[in-house]
Motif scaffolding. Structure first.
Motif, PDB file in Angstrom:
ATOM      1  N   CYS A  64       0.850  -1.191   0.000  1.00 27.65           N
ATOM      2  CA  CYS A  64       0.000   0.000   0.000  1.00 27.65           C
ATOM      3  C   CYS A  64       0.885   1.240   0.000  1.00 27.65           C
ATOM      4  O   CYS A  64       1.867   1.311   0.754  1.00 27.65           O
ATOM      5  N   PRO A  65       0.584   2.260  -0.842  1.00 26.67           N
ATOM      6  CA  PRO A  65       1.386   3.490  -0.851  1.00 26.67           C
ATOM      7  C   PRO A  65       1.404   4.150   0.524  1.00 26.67           C
ATOM      8  O   PRO A  65       0.458   4.055   1.295  1.00 26.67           O
ATOM      9  N   LEU A  66       2.502   4.837   0.796  1.00 29.64           N
ATOM     10  CA  LEU A  66       2.666   5.520   2.068  1.00 29.64           C
ATOM     11  C   LEU A  66       1.561   6.556   2.260  1.00 29.64           C
ATOM     12  O   LEU A  66       1.173   7.256   1.323  1.00 29.64           O
ATOM     13  N   LYS A  67       1.031   6.659   3.456  1.00 27.85           N
ATOM     14  CA  LYS A  67      -0.029   7.586   3.856  1.00 27.85           C
ATOM     15  C   LYS A  67      -1.399   7.215   3.282  1.00 27.85           C
ATOM     16  O   LYS A  67      -2.335   8.008   3.359  1.00 27.85           O
ATOM     17  N   CYS A  68      -1.535   6.043   2.718  1.00 28.26           N
ATOM     18  CA  CYS A  68      -2.801   5.597   2.142  1.00 28.26           C
ATOM     19  C   CYS A  68      -3.364   4.431   2.938  1.00 28.26           C
ATOM     20  O   CYS A  68      -2.658   3.750   3.678  1.00 28.26           O
ATOM     21  N   ILE A  69      -4.645   4.209   2.768  1.00 27.80           N
ATOM     22  CA  ILE A  69      -5.327   3.055   3.354  1.00 27.80           C
ATOM     23  C   ILE A  69      -5.836   2.202   2.210  1.00 27.80           C
ATOM     24  O   ILE A  69      -6.545   2.691   1.325  1.00 27.80           O
ATOM     25  N   CYS A  70      -5.495   0.941   2.212  1.00 25.82           N
ATOM     26  CA  CYS A  70      -5.819   0.067   1.083  1.00 25.82           C
ATOM     27  C   CYS A  70      -6.671  -1.109   1.517  1.00 25.82           C
ATOM     28  O   CYS A  70      -6.453  -1.707   2.569  1.00 25.82           O
ATOM     29  N   GLN A  71      -7.646  -1.393   0.692  1.00 26.09           N
ATOM     30  CA  GLN A  71      -8.394  -2.635   0.770  1.00 26.09           C
ATOM     31  C   GLN A  71      -8.276  -3.284  -0.601  1.00 26.09           C
ATOM     32  O   GLN A  71      -7.613  -2.744  -1.486  1.00 26.09           O
ATOM     33  N   VAL A  72      -8.903  -4.406  -0.798  1.00 22.77           N
ATOM     34  CA  VAL A  72      -8.799  -5.063  -2.096  1.00 22.77           C
ATOM     35  C   VAL A  72      -9.402  -4.170  -3.168  1.00 22.77           C
ATOM     36  O   VAL A  72     -10.598  -3.896  -3.166  1.00 22.77           O
TER      37      VAL A  72
END
Length: 370
Positions: A64-72
């Motif tokens: 996941c990119p830095l400072k981001c929140i990732c789900q599928v």
């Protein structure tokens, strides 16, 4: 234990993906279209559905990119203080949220690997430039939100697959020739809050856009009703502009309009017959103008239900201003007429003036105060 883990991963890989909602359902949820719009939508081209790739091991173990929140397939990077599009966004991303950052430019390579992207949100950044090839790999992008940036013009080479484009609150003064060329799926265009004058809309700006049903150009600098917008519009919003009069030819090409908003302008004169070209009109906003009398063509609009005339300069109402002499001409009764904020003496109005209004509370009066 290893065997169980392997079997679990295999099960995930063969799981059926979630299907994206149809865009018309999206419009209904957000009240973009009228609730009483035509039931026959067979003439509206349905946007090509985004293919959802099967779940793979790369989906389960992406970075996941830095400072981001990732789900599928969903990456949220809003309110992160970003000055550029983050690198290494997962290739299978379907929705990318980059709003409320400090991004100033979309470069050619920023989005090149996002072939499956369905929705891109870039609201409230500081974008002044978008590279002409920034969207070249996006064949399935449906929603593009560029609101509240510093763009001086419509970006070139927008994805042909777009269904909704929001570019309000920018610095756009001109809609250039063939700005939306090839965008045959475009249904919704939001362009409010730009310093756009009527002369800034070039005659060929909307060539090839045949299914655009919703346009909002509010809070701009329009001095008259644009005459070269797509003819198949259902909803047109031109409120909070500088329109001073409605001429006979202004609405000749917009015969499918259901909702028209001309409120908060400077309209004094509405030429006789100018509204007669809108036989399907259900709702019209003329409030907060300088209209001096009820427009003559209103009584002949068979399906008109809601009429907003408050805060104008109407001083007299005739018995046939709203209702035709033959009751059979009016197919639907008015559900509401607002007349407060006008210098009309309501006690002098004949009750028969509202004979085609449904219900005792369908007409709204108020004390006129200077």
């Amino acid at each position: 234990m290893r065997t169980c883990l392997f079997l679990s991963l295999v099960a995930l890989c063969f799981a059926k993906p979630l299907h994206q909602n149809e865009f018309l359902h999206f419009l209904e949820e957000h009240d973009v279209m009228l609730q009483d719009r035509p039931q026959n939508t067979s003439d509206i081209i349905q946007p090509q559905q985004t293919p959802t790739p099967p779940t793979t091991l790369d989906d389960l173990f992406f970075t996941c990119p830095l400072k981001c929140i990732c789900q599928v397939r969903v990456v949220q990077c809003s309110d992160a203080g970003l000055k550029s599009v983050p690198a290494r966004i997962p290739k299978k991303t379907v929705m990318l949220d980059l709003q409320n950052n400090k991004i100033t430019e979309i470069k050619e390579t920023d989005l090149k690997n996002l072939h499956s992207l369905y929705a891109l949100f870039l609201i409230n950044n500081q974008i002044t430039k978008i590279h002409p090839k920034a969207f070249r790999s996006m064949k399935y992008l449906k929603l593009l939100y560029l609101s509240w940036n510093l763009l001086p013009q419509i970006p070139t080479n927008l994805p042909k697959s777009l269904v909704e484009l929001r570019i309000d609150g920018n610095k756009i003064k001109k809609i250039q020739k063939e700005a939306f060329k090839g965008m045959k799926f475009l249904h919704v265009l939001e362009m409010s809050g730009n310093p756009l004058d009527t002369t800034g809309i070039e005659p060929d700006a909307f060539d090839g856009v045949v299914r655009l049903i919703y346009i909002r150009i509010s809070q701009a600098k329009l001095s008259s009703v644009p005459k070269n917008l797509p003819s198949n519009l259902y909803e047109l919003y031109l409120d909070h502009n500088k329109i001073s009069s409605i001429e006979l030819e202004d609405f000749r090409r917009y015969k499918d309009l259901y909702r028209l908003d001309l409120s908060h302008n400077q309209i004094k004169e509405i030429e006789n017959g100018s509204l007669a070209y809108l036989p399907n009109l259900r709702q019209i906003h003329l409030e907060n103008n300088k209209v001096r009398k009820v427009p003559a063509a209103l009584k002949n609009l068979k399906y008109l239900q809601a009429l907003y005339l408050h805060n104008n300069n109407i001083s007299k109402i005739e018995v046939d201003d709203f209702c035709p002499k033959e009751s059979s001409i009016k197919k639907m009764l008015y559900s509401g007429i607002s007349l407060f904020g006008n210098p009309v003496k309501h006690w002098e109005i004949q009750p028969a003036s509202f004979r085609c209004v449904s219900g005792a509370y369908g007409v709204q009066f108020g004390n006129f105060r200077k």
